[in-house]
Design a protein around this motif. Structure first.
Motif, PDB file in Angstrom:
ATOM      1  N   ARG A 133      -8.615  13.678   5.842  1.00  0.00           N
ATOM      2  CA  ARG A 133      -7.685  12.565   6.051  1.00  0.00           C
ATOM      3  C   ARG A 133      -6.785  12.791   7.250  1.00  0.00           C
ATOM      4  O   ARG A 133      -6.315  11.841   7.865  1.00  0.00           O
ATOM      5  CB  ARG A 133      -6.874  12.309   4.774  1.00  0.00           C
ATOM      6  N   THR A 134      -6.533  14.071   7.619  1.00  0.00           N
ATOM      7  CA  THR A 134      -5.688  14.334   8.791  1.00  0.00           C
ATOM      8  C   THR A 134      -6.416  13.899  10.062  1.00  0.00           C
ATOM      9  O   THR A 134      -5.845  13.230  10.925  1.00  0.00           O
ATOM     10  CB  THR A 134      -5.348  15.840   8.862  1.00  0.00           C
ATOM     11  N   ALA A 135      -7.702  14.269  10.150  1.00  0.00           N
ATOM     12  CA  ALA A 135      -8.476  13.898  11.355  1.00  0.00           C
ATOM     13  C   ALA A 135      -9.043  12.478  11.236  1.00  0.00           C
ATOM     14  O   ALA A 135      -9.634  11.975  12.181  1.00  0.00           O
ATOM     15  CB  ALA A 135      -9.621  14.889  11.537  1.00  0.00           C
ATOM     16  N   ARG A 136      -8.881  11.840  10.067  1.00  0.00           N
ATOM     17  CA  ARG A 136      -9.506  10.537   9.755  1.00  0.00           C
ATOM     18  C   ARG A 136     -11.014  10.606  10.019  1.00  0.00           C
ATOM     19  O   ARG A 136     -11.562   9.845  10.831  1.00  0.00           O
ATOM     20  CB  ARG A 136      -8.883   9.408  10.563  1.00  0.00           C
ATOM     21  N   ARG A 137     -11.630  11.554   9.364  1.00  0.00           N
ATOM     22  CA  ARG A 137     -13.067  11.786   9.581  1.00  0.00           C
ATOM     23  C   ARG A 137     -13.768  11.987   8.244  1.00  0.00           C
ATOM     24  O   ARG A 137     -13.255  12.658   7.338  1.00  0.00           O
ATOM     25  CB  ARG A 137     -13.235  13.045  10.444  1.00  0.00           C
ATOM     26  N   LYS A 336      -0.900   6.636  -2.301  1.00  0.00           N
ATOM     27  CA  LYS A 336       0.552   6.754  -2.115  1.00  0.00           C
ATOM     28  C   LYS A 336       0.845   7.639  -0.907  1.00  0.00           C
ATOM     29  O   LYS A 336       1.811   7.416  -0.196  1.00  0.00           O
ATOM     30  CB  LYS A 336       1.179   7.372  -3.371  1.00  0.00           C
ATOM     31  N   ARG A 337      -0.016   8.631  -0.680  1.00  0.00           N
ATOM     32  CA  ARG A 337       0.243   9.583   0.395  1.00  0.00           C
ATOM     33  C   ARG A 337      -0.431   9.220   1.708  1.00  0.00           C
ATOM     34  O   ARG A 337      -0.297   9.966   2.675  1.00  0.00           O
ATOM     35  CB  ARG A 337      -0.266  10.981  -0.027  1.00  0.00           C
ATOM     36  N   ASP A 338      -1.194   8.117   1.756  1.00  0.00           N
ATOM     37  CA  ASP A 338      -1.960   7.827   2.978  1.00  0.00           C
ATOM     38  C   ASP A 338      -2.330   6.339   2.992  1.00  0.00           C
ATOM     39  O   ASP A 338      -3.257   5.921   2.294  1.00  0.00           O
ATOM     40  CB  ASP A 338      -3.228   8.711   2.993  1.00  0.00           C
ATOM     41  N   ASP A 339      -1.609   5.564   3.800  1.00  0.00           N
ATOM     42  CA  ASP A 339      -1.852   4.113   3.751  1.00  0.00           C
ATOM     43  C   ASP A 339      -3.079   3.684   4.558  1.00  0.00           C
ATOM     44  O   ASP A 339      -3.366   2.495   4.648  1.00  0.00           O
ATOM     45  CB  ASP A 339      -0.598   3.333   4.160  1.00  0.00           C
ATOM     46  N   ARG A 340      -3.815   4.640   5.122  1.00  0.00           N
ATOM     47  CA  ARG A 340      -5.086   4.307   5.791  1.00  0.00           C
ATOM     48  C   ARG A 340      -6.275   4.442   4.833  1.00  0.00           C
ATOM     49  O   ARG A 340      -7.403   4.173   5.210  1.00  0.00           O
ATOM     50  CB  ARG A 340      -5.336   5.252   6.981  1.00  0.00           C
TER      51      ARG A 340
END
Ligand code: FAD
Length: 451
Positions: A133-137, A336-340
Motif C-alpha cells: 500500500r505504501t508503493a501502491r503496487r 480507515k488507514r488508507d483512502d486509496r
C-alpha cells in the motif's frame, strides 16, 4: 525484466534452427530457454503505468465485476484492470438450486474475457500475491502493477485454523473430502457429486458463527438435499448443526419447511458450536453433542479473503486481536488507514454497532460495486463523493416440487447521529410467486454484471 517481442522472436528463431538441424539435443552449455513474452514472473512489471489513472480490482466475483463495469461507464478516462484467479465466473447464488438440477451449469457460468472486452476493462487471470500500500503496487503471479485506487473484492476465506490450528493435513482433508462449497471453485462440483452418489445414512451440515457468507443459504441447501433424498427415496437424514440459538433469517419460513416438508429428513440442532472435527474418523464434536457422519458439509468459520490480510486491511478488536474482516469507514467503504483502498462485498467489516455487518450476499456486493465506482469516479473528477447505502434481497428455494421459495429483504438508512440502521422484512410464506421473482432477480443481476 520483461522480455520484449524481439527477444522472443530471437529465441523462437534459435529454436527453429535447432529443429531444422534434425532435432539435435541442446548442448549442455546452452543458455536457459528464453520465456515467451506473455509468460512473466512475479518480479517483473506486468503492465507499465501510463498517464491515465489506474484502478486495480482484485477479484472478479459479484462485487468486482460490478465495480469494473461501472468504473468504465462513470470514469471512461481511467484504466481499469481486474485480477481474478479463476478462468470462468461461477455464481454461488443459485448454486443450491443447481445441486438438484433446477438450473444447469451454463446458467451459472460466464466467460470473463468476453465480458471484459465488451466493457473495456482489462481482465488478467492471475493470483494476486501481495499488496504494497505504501508503493501502491499489487504483485501477481505474473508480475506487478501500480495503481491509483485499489478495490479489494476478494470475498472470503475459510478459517480452518479455528478447528485444526496449523495442521494443514487435517484442513486439507476436511476441504477435499467434505467441502463447504462456499467459495466459487471446484468444491461445488465435488458437493454435487457427493450428493448424487449418496446412498443413505447421516448427512451433517454445520453452520459457522456469524458473520458468514449468505446466512440463509445453508438452510436452503439442507432443503435441497432433503428434497433430493425424499424424491429419490434415499434413506438419508440431514442434521443441521447451527452455531446460533435459532434459525435466522426467515426462521419461521424455514421451520415450516423443515416440519411440513421434511419431517422425516431434517433434524435441526441449535446452539451447536463446533469444538472438534475429525475428517478422517468422520466425527464432529459440538456443544450440543457429538456426531458421526457418512457425509458432511463442513463449514469452517468465514473471514475476509487471504489477500485482504496480506494487504494489511484487517481490523483489530478491543483486545488487539484480528477481527477477520476489513477495517473500513462504514459509509465510504475505503480502509480507515488508507483512502486509496476500497473494500467491497463479503470482505467488508463492521459497519454499525447494532446489526454490525451487512449481509454477506451477492446483492450487497453488487450494490457496493455501484456505490464505490461512483465514489472513485467522483474523486477522479475532483468532487466530494455523494454517500450512498446498499440494500439486500435474497430468495431461498425450500421446495423442489412444487417449486416454492421464501425471501428476506434488508433496507438501510442513516439516523440523526450518522449511524447506519437496518430494517429487515422476512417473507415466510412459501409460494411459487417468489421462485419467479428469484429468477427475475437473477436475470437482472447477471445483466447488470455481464451484458
Ligand atoms: C450456496 C450459496 C448461495 C448463495 N445464495 C445467494 C443468493 O441467493 N443471493 C445473494 O445475494 N447471495 C448469495 N450468496 C452469497 C454470494 O455468493 C456472495 O455474498 C458474493 O459472491 C460475494 O461477492 P464478493 O464479490 O464479495 O465475493 P466473490 O463473489 O466470492 O468474489 C471474490 C472473487 O475474488 C477472487 N479472488 C480472491 N482472492 C484472490 C486472489 N488473491 N487473486 C485473484 N483472485 C482472487 C475469487 O476467485 C472470487 O472470484 C450465496 C452464496 C453461497 C455459497
Amino acid at each position: 525484466m520483461t522480455l520484449d517481442r524481439r527477444q522472443f522472436l530471437a529465441g523462437a528463431a534459435g529454436a527453429s534452427a535447432t529443429l531444422l538441424a534434425g532435432c539435435a539435443a541442446p548442448a549442455p552449455s546452452a543458455a536457459p530457454t528464453a520465456l515467451p513474452s506473455l509468460v512473466t514472473t512475479p518480479a517483473e512489471v506486468l503492465m507499465p503505468k501510463g498517464k491515465a489513472p489506474r484502478i486495480v480490482v482484485i477479484g472478479g466475483g459479484w462485487g468486482g465485476l460490478t465495480v469494473a463495469k461501472q468504473l468504465r461507464r462513470l470514469a471512461p478516462q481511467a484504466e481499469v484492470v481486474m485480477l481474478e484467479r479463476n478462468p470462468v465466473f461461477f455464481s454461488c447464488p443459485l448454486s443450491n438450486k443447481w445441486l438438484i438440477d433446477v438450473v444447469d451449469t451454463s446458467f451459472l457460468t460466464f466467460d470473463y474475457l468476453r465480458v471484459s472486452e465488451r466493457h473495456g476493462y482489462q481482465f488478467i487471470q492471475t493470483e494476486v500475491l501481495e499488496v504494497d500500500r505504501t508503493a501502491r503496487r499489487v504483485t501477481t503471479a505474473q508480475g506487478s502493477l501500480d495503481y491509483d485506487y485499489l478495490v479489494i473484492a476478494a470475498g472470503i476465506r475459510y478459517n480452518y485454523e479455528a478447528w485444526f490450528g496449523n495442521d494443514r493435513r487435517a484442513a486439507d482433508a476436511a476441504r477435499a473430502r467434505f467441502p463447504a462449497a462456499y467459495v466459487p471453485n471446484a468444491e461445488h462440483v465435488a458437493l454435487k457429486r457427493a450428493l448424487h452418489d449418496f446412498k443413505g445414512g447421516d448427512w451433517v451440515m454445520n453452520l459457522p458463527p456469524p458473520p458468514q457468507r449468505c446466512p440463509p443459504s445453508p438452510y436452503e441447501r439442507a432443503c435441497m438435499v432433503a428434497w433430493h433424498f425424499k424424491t429419490n427415496k434415499i434413506p438419508g437424514r440431514v442434521t443441521i448443526l447451527d452455531h446460533k440459538p435459532r434459525i435466522m433469517p426467515i426462521g419461521a419460513g424455514f421451520k415450516a419447511a423443515f416440519d411440513e416438508l421434511y419431517k422425516d429428513y431434517i433434524t435441526y440442532v441449535p446452539n451447536a458450536q463446533v469444538q472438534e472435527v475429525d475428517p478422517f474418523a468422520k466425527r464432529i464434536k459440538t456443544s450440543a453433542g457429538d456426531m458421526r457422519f457418512d457425509h458432511a458439509v463442513l463449514m469452517a468459520p468465514h473471514q475476509a479473503a487471504d489477500i485482504a490480510w496480506k494487504a494489511g486491511a484487517i481490523g483489530t478488536n478491543a483486545q488487539g486481536k484480528p477481527t477477520g474482516w476489513a477495517d473500513i469507514e462504514p459509509r465510504r467503504l475505503h480502509l480507515k488507514r488508507d483512502d486509496r483502498v476500497y473494500v467491497i462485498g463479503d470482505a467488508v467489516g463492521e459497519v454499525a454497532p447494532t446489526f454490525r455487518f451487512y449481509p454477506k450476499s451477492g446483492h450487497v456486493a453488487n450494490s457496493h460495486g455501484h456505490i464505490v465506482a461512483g465514489y472513485i469516479a467522483q474523486r477522479l473528477a475532483g468532487k466530494e463523493p455523494e454517500l450512498k447505502l446498499p440494500d439486500n434481497l435474497c430468495y431461498m428455494l425450500v421446495n423442489g416440487s412444487p417449486r416454492e421459495a421464501i425471501s428476506v429483504q434488508f433496507d438501510y438508512t442513516v439516523n440523526a447521529q450518522g449511524v447506519i440502521e437496518q430494517q429487515q422484512i422476512d417473507d415466510n410464506e412459501r409460494r411459487a410467486g417468489l421462485v419467479a421473482e428469484n429468477f427475475r432477480w437473477a436475470g437482472l443481476k447477471f445483466e447488470d454484471m455481464f451484458a
